[in-house]
Design an enzyme around this catalytic site. Structure first.
Site, PDB file in Angstrom:
ATOM      1  N   SER A 165       1.360  -7.284  -0.793  1.00 26.91           N
ATOM      2  CA  SER A 165       2.124  -8.419  -0.157  1.00 26.91           C
ATOM      3  C   SER A 165       1.205  -9.605   0.095  1.00 26.91           C
ATOM      4  O   SER A 165       1.760 -10.838   0.487  1.00 26.91           O
ATOM      5  CB  SER A 165       2.627  -7.993   0.947  1.00 26.91           C
ATOM      6  OG  SER A 165       1.687  -7.845   1.965  1.00 26.91           O
ATOM      7  N   ASP A 218       0.198  -6.857   5.010  1.00 21.37           N
ATOM      8  CA  ASP A 218      -0.438  -7.940   5.128  1.00 21.37           C
ATOM      9  C   ASP A 218       0.460  -9.039   5.436  1.00 21.37           C
ATOM     10  O   ASP A 218      -0.028  -9.947   6.223  1.00 21.37           O
ATOM     11  CB  ASP A 218      -1.342  -8.331   3.789  1.00 21.37           C
ATOM     12  CG  ASP A 218      -2.500  -7.222   3.665  1.00 21.37           C
ATOM     13  OD1 ASP A 218      -2.848  -6.577   4.597  1.00 21.37           O
ATOM     14  OD2 ASP A 218      -3.250  -7.346   2.537  1.00 21.37           O
ATOM     15  N   THR A 223       1.012  -1.238   0.003  1.00 19.76           N
ATOM     16  CA  THR A 223      -0.015  -0.028  -0.083  1.00 19.76           C
ATOM     17  C   THR A 223       0.838   1.315  -0.124  1.00 19.76           C
ATOM     18  O   THR A 223       0.583   2.197  -0.725  1.00 19.76           O
ATOM     19  CB  THR A 223      -0.806   0.052   1.128  1.00 19.76           C
ATOM     20  OG1 THR A 223      -1.906  -1.276   1.057  1.00 19.76           O
ATOM     21  CG2 THR A 223      -1.783   1.326   1.331  1.00 19.76           C
TER      22      THR A 223
HETATM   23  N1  ASP Z   1      -2.569  -5.263   0.584  1.00 24.69           N
HETATM   24  C1  ASP Z   1      -1.714  -4.518   1.098  1.00 24.69           C
HETATM   25  C2  ASP Z   1      -0.338  -5.486   1.093  1.00 24.69           C
HETATM   26  O1  ASP Z   1      -0.046  -6.030   1.915  1.00 24.69           O
HETATM   27  C3  ASP Z   1      -1.877  -3.836   2.371  1.00 24.69           C
HETATM   28  C4  ASP Z   1      -0.812  -3.088   2.943  1.00 24.69           C
HETATM   29  O2  ASP Z   1       0.108  -2.776   2.445  1.00 24.69           O
HETATM   30  O3  ASP Z   1      -1.136  -2.328   3.865  1.00 24.69           O
HETATM   31  O4  ASP Z   1       0.324  -5.052   0.081  1.00 24.69           O
END
Ligand code: ASP
Length: 340
Positions: free
Chosen positions: A57, A89, A15
């Site tokens: 991730s 994540d 993110t």
């Molecule tokens: N889905 C994202 C990831 O893990 C969530 C984040 O980075 O906060 O890449």
């Protein structure tokens, strides 16, 4: 001229580096895009950037942990410390995996991320990046996670909250440092000693299964594991409870271990770890080649089991690697104390 310490910023996506598209958030920012958003970092350290990958991730793979470890290893001598940006994540899995794959560290490897993209006005990314660099400049050795004003040992980090900026906790281990206003209080006594020469150790066997028990769990699920997996992690109840009434899960687990599969027993509870010696429902496994996870968190157990299975197929050796504390991942004493 001031001699600034050299930090290498390695990016993997998440993110923190994402931008909004009609398909949803997608990691697009490079290391230098991130640095441009936090220009004050360039007064703190001499920072170079390398993009290793751009993934959410949830898509992080054990093979990608290797790519990250290799990147650190390749540039190890040229830098004083490393900051790795990553999706939140699965940070806990990656930070644990790096703690095993990078042995004998004498420099800091600090993994960070954010709940909101760095381009958002209310982002936590800038604070987290600043914290990661600030901590990396302390020069302590090991793998750490920097998030929400706290520094957590790499083998002890767990994402507890899906949205909060205070998303991570340190499981069964004191925080290594935290921010008090703008002052970073560091507890160096909590940083485990790293011994030996720095080396890359990226053995992996990903044929593992992670299972959470629940009332009514069907033991036959382990028949699949017996045929297809070399390692199984069982999240038991409480301090190590495994049912045997009506559906005899304990007997199946014993058969699985006797068939040569490395079985690790951990708990569904976040804190205090397992001790199979306390209740009848756990003690039945005594004498079998079962591995106790002690007070390790699931992220570390999974990464360590894949890493141990990558080195040997000898069940006794795997048990001995798993039950040996590495990079502060477990406390043997935790098993000795019953409840207090
Ligand atoms: N889905 C994202 C990831 O893990 C969530 C984040 O980075 O906060 O890449």
């Amino acid at each position: 001229m001031i001699n600034l310490k050299k930090i290498l910023l390695l990016t993997t996506g998440g993110t923190i580096a994402s931008t909004g598209r009609k398909e949803g958030l997608i990691p697009t920012y490079s290391a230098y895009d991130l640095l441009e958003c936090v220009p004050e970092l360039l007064f703190m350290a001499s920072i170079h950037g390398i993009d290793i990958m751009k993934v959410d991730s949830s898509n992080m793979q054990p093979e990608y942990w290797r790519d990250i470890a290799i990147a650190v290893h390749r540039h190890y001598d040229a830098y004083d410390g490393f900051v790795i940006t990553h999706g939140t994540d699965t940070i806990g899995y990656t930070s644990a995996a790096l703690s095993y794959m990078l042995q004998g560290l004498s420099k800091p490897i600090v993994v960070t991320g954010a709940q909101k993209p760095i381009s958002y006005f209310d982002t936590d990314a800038k604070k987290n990046l600043r914290l990661a660099v600030q901590f990396a400049l302390k020069g302590l050795s090991g793998v750490f996670v920097a998030f929400g004003g706290k520094i957590i040992l790499g083998t002890r980090a767990m994402k507890l909250r899906t949205r909060s900026y205070d998303a991570f906790v340190s499981v069964n281990y004191p925080y290594i440092a935290y921010l008090e206003r703008d002052f970073l209080r560091v507890f160096t006594e909590h940083v485990p000693n790293n011994t030996g020469q720095f080396k890359l150790d990226i053995s992996l066997n990903t044929n593992v299964l992670l299972v959470k028990l629940f009332p009514g769990f069907q033991p036959e699920i382990f028949d699949y594991a017996a045929l297809n997996c070399q390692g199984v992690i069982v999240e038991s109840f409480g301090v190590g409870g495994i049912p045997f009434e009506k559906r005899d899960v304990a007997a199946k687990i014993m058969d699985l271990a006797l068939s040569g599969v490395s079985v690790v027993i951990t708990t569904q509870c976040l804190e205090d770890g397992v001790n199979l010696d306390i209740y009848h429902v756990g003690k039945r496994l005594a004498g079998h080649p079962i591995i106790s996870a002690r007070d390790m968190n699931t992220e570390a157990i999974l990464a360590k089991l894949m890493w141990a299975l990558g080195k040997t197929s000898n069940q006794r050796k795997i048990k001995s690697i798993m039950e040996q504390p590495i990079a502060g991942d477990q406390n043997r004493q935790a098993e000795l104390s019953f409840k207090n």
